[in-house]
Write an enzyme that holds these catalytic residues in place. Structure first.
Site, PDB file in Angstrom:
ATOM      1  CG  ASN A   1     -18.130  -4.888  43.496  1.00 17.51           C
ATOM      2  OD1 ASN A   1     -17.201  -4.675  42.728  1.00 17.51           O
ATOM      3  ND2 ASN A   1     -19.250  -5.468  43.100  1.00 17.51           N
TER       4      ASN A   1
ATOM      5  CB  THR B   1     -28.547  -4.925  42.206  1.00 17.18           C
ATOM      6  OG1 THR B   1     -28.416  -3.552  41.831  1.00 17.18           O
ATOM      7  CG2 THR B   1     -29.709  -5.568  41.484  1.00 17.18           C
ATOM      8  CD  GLU B   2     -22.684  -6.291  43.658  1.00 16.63           C
ATOM      9  OE1 GLU B   2     -23.274  -7.364  43.423  1.00 16.63           O
ATOM     10  OE2 GLU B   2     -21.469  -6.205  43.869  1.00 16.63           O
ATOM     11  CB  ALA B   3     -25.484  -1.259  40.967  1.00 22.71           C
TER      12      ALA B   3
END
Lengths: 354, 278
Positions: free
Chosen positions: A107, B51-53
């Site tokens: 990511n 969260t990674e978002a």
């Protein structure tokens, strides 16, 4: 683009026809949510070919494009698998059959490529730990071009780097935009703005096109400015079955239906025939959904209100002349001011020269 | 006698108990998020869940569908993008714990979530690397949840770095945050930890009713076992009640969840429901 009085508002059909070409590098701008399924299905219906797809959170968007024979290469970090070990994915089926090539990033490293591209750099440093991972070591079609290593001129340390990505076009769905293309998005930000800014062309679809005044009073939600955007499409429920913050939740049952069908290739193709090929537009898709399932499942997932606290961007004054016609600071009327210019001999008649 | 809980609930509770108040915790989807949510609702009200978002400091009301699901919560403190989450928060050392699901794991906590049974071209794709490699590299501690995965001698694909070859190799190579690495792993059968010197995984506790020999037979090396075994943590009524209220679907095995879901799905797919047509 600047200086031309273009009307960017158009249909999905026209936008895809004009701005997505065979062989393009296409980035699916959305990050897991708000996925522009309306645009994806149109790309498939228009039978675009030979695309290199950039996707960070591939769900059925990537699966459909692959099954639709649109794709030669995929650059990804994550892609769905339907049905566990016994099931599969179109990505895996096509890769195994040698019909597509796939390069896997993580990511962060995937996003870093877009960030570099967005900023105009040729590369972006990534985190050293990735050098221990097969994400760094194992190369598919990108080979030596997948990662590099440079020496930091200040610390002397080895720093892994990724090459910039500048896709030809970004397709993205957001909550709102104005007719100039200023696109506003809120929710999980992910890599959405980077995908837009890295790309040469940007096609924005949105739930509603709003007045420019709305955009201007909330600039913090703008993820890509109008001067970078080629097309603006108003298409409610454009992201269905995906969710979109403030508008609708994930249509879990419909999604599960897609997942079930994707356990086999034939199942997925049958699903695509009914929901992609036989329906010419998103409006037709929604009509078909309501015919099949009624309106209730769609109504049930409509978002309820939870508004941001408004912020005041206001100012004490918006003109140098107050309500009584007096200048701020010097407190003279316009008349008095122009009399001053006259009295001090400051006015020049350009036509009278020696 | 202790309150009765399902295996799934016991796993969630064991992970939640690892979280300390005020920690900054990065969550993967599924069990990790339910555990994070449970910790925040019980003993760690000030934990910062992320969260990674880029959804930073949140409290879910329902289980998120994935790591970008803001519709499962009402508001959060800080809206960041993914790139900056990995740099300003993760790389800079502000992730105290990362809790992630994994597919294949080896003796030293190295992880595979990408491909099994072959190369990337021939093997079976799992989901992919996702955010894991960079979090496992820089989170002070990583907790691994192994729901359906397996222990292998050699990973088919080395996605995320645990302790590499063991001993001090991870710290010595200078690529990672010093002292960082996997600290605990949980499967439906046992709790595992990592030896402080050798960094080799060892079994610490068995879930109730699990046969030690059965667990060891699934591990292709001579699995080290704590002597004595630590008793499995006893759940409280409060913890069980929270999980059943917050995430009833996480209390049952995936099989039952799928069975119930498919039943609903067939009703839905069958067409317009009586009395609910548009």
């Amino acid at each position: 683009m600047s200086g031309e009085n273009q009307n960017k508002v158009m249909t999905t059909q026209e936008a895809i026809r004009r701005f997505v070409n065979d062989g393009d590098h296409v980035v699916i701008g959305n990050y897991t949510v708000g996925t522009c399924y309306n645009q994806i299905t149109e790309i498939i219906r228009q039978r675009k070919k030979g695309l290199t797809i950039y996707s960070q959170s591939g769900v059925f968007d990537v699966e459909m494009l692959i099954a639709g024979e649109c794709v030669s290469r995929v650059i990804t970090t994550y892609c769905i698998r339907s049905g566990g070990r016994a099931g599969g994915s179109m990505l895996e089926r096509y890769q195994r059959a040698g019909k597509i090539e796939v390069e896997d990033y993580s990511n962060f490293t995937y996003n870093a490529r877009l960030t570099a591209g967005a900023q105009g750099y040729s590369f972006m440093p990534v985190l050293p730990g990735i050098m221990a991972s097969d994400v760094f070591k194992v190369r598919d079609f990108m080979g030596d071009g997948k990662f590099g290593v440079v020496k930091c001129p200040f610390t002397g340390r080895d720093v892994p780097v990724v090459p910039a990505a500048n896709p030809d076009v970004c397709v993205v769905h957001v909550q709102r935009a104005d007719k100039f293309g200023n696109a506003q998005y809120w929710g999980a930000l992910g890599s959405v703005s980077w995908a837009c800014l890295a790309s040469k062309r940007v096609v924005v679809s949105c739930e509603e096109i709003v007045d420019h005044e709305i955009i201007k009073s909330s600039p913090q939600y703008t993820i890509v400015p109008g001067f970078r955007v080629n097309a603006v499409i108003e298409e409610p429920r454009g992201a269905h079955p995906a969710e979109l913050s403030g508008y609708y939740n994930l249509d879990i049952l419909f999604w599960a239906m897609m997942d079930l069908s994707n356990r086999t290739e034939q199942g997925f193709r049958a699903w695509m025939k009914e929901w992609v090929y036989d329906l010419p537009s998103r409006a037709a898709y929604l009509e078909h959904y309501i015919e099949r399932f009624g309106k209730e499942p769609l109504d049930r997932i409509k978002a309820r209100p939870y508004y941001s606290a408004p912020v005041n961007y206001g100012s004490a004054f918006t003109s140098m002349w107050d309500d009584e016609g007096k200048m701020l600071l010097f407190e003279m009327t316009r008349e008095e001011f122009e009399k001053l210019l006259e009295e001090r001999g400051l006015l020049i008649d350009v036509s009278k020269s020696d | 006698m202790s309150p009765r809980a399902t295996k799934e609930e016991l796993m969630i509770i064991a992970v939640a108990r690892e979280i300390k108040d005020y920690e900054r915790v990065l969550l993967g989807v599924g069990l990790p998020t339910t555990a994070g949510s449970l910790a925040k609702a019980t003993h760690a009200p000030n934990v910062v869940l992320m969260t990674e978002a880029g959804v930073i400091d949140f409290k879910p009301l329902v289980p998120p569908n994935h790591i970008a699901d803001v519709m499962c919560l009402r508001g959060y403190s800080y809206a960041l993008d993914l790139f900056n989450t990995f740099t300003t928060i993760n790389y800079r050392g502000f992730v105290d714990k990362a809790i992630l699901g994994i597919g294949q794991v080896d003796r030293y906590g190295n992880i595979n979530t990408s491909f099994v049974g072959g190369t990337p071209k021939t093997g079976m794709r799992l989901t992919g690397a996702g955010g894991a490699p960079d979090f496992v590299s820089y989170a002070k501690e990583t907790i691994l949840t192994l729901k359906g995965g397996e222990f292998v001698n050699k990973l088919d694909y080395f996605t995320s770095p645990g302790y590499l070859g063991g001993w001090d190799e991870r710290d010595r190579c200078g690529l990672f945050a010093m002292g960082s690495g996997p600290s605990m792993m949980i499967s439906p059968e046992a709790i595992f930890r990592f030896d402080k010197k050798t960094k080799e995984v060892y079994l610490e506790s068995l879930l109730p009713g699990v046969d030690l020999n059965k667990v060891m037979s699934k591990v292709p090396w001579d699995l080290q076992v704590a002597i004595p075994l630590k008793p499995f943590p006893i759940p409280s009524e409060e913890e069980i009640n929270y999980i059943r209220t917050f995430a009833p679907q996480h209390c049952v095995p995936r099989q039952i969840m799928n069975e119930l879901a498919v039943k609903k799905l067939l009703e839905f797919a069958g067409g317009k429901r009586k009395g609910k047509s548009g």
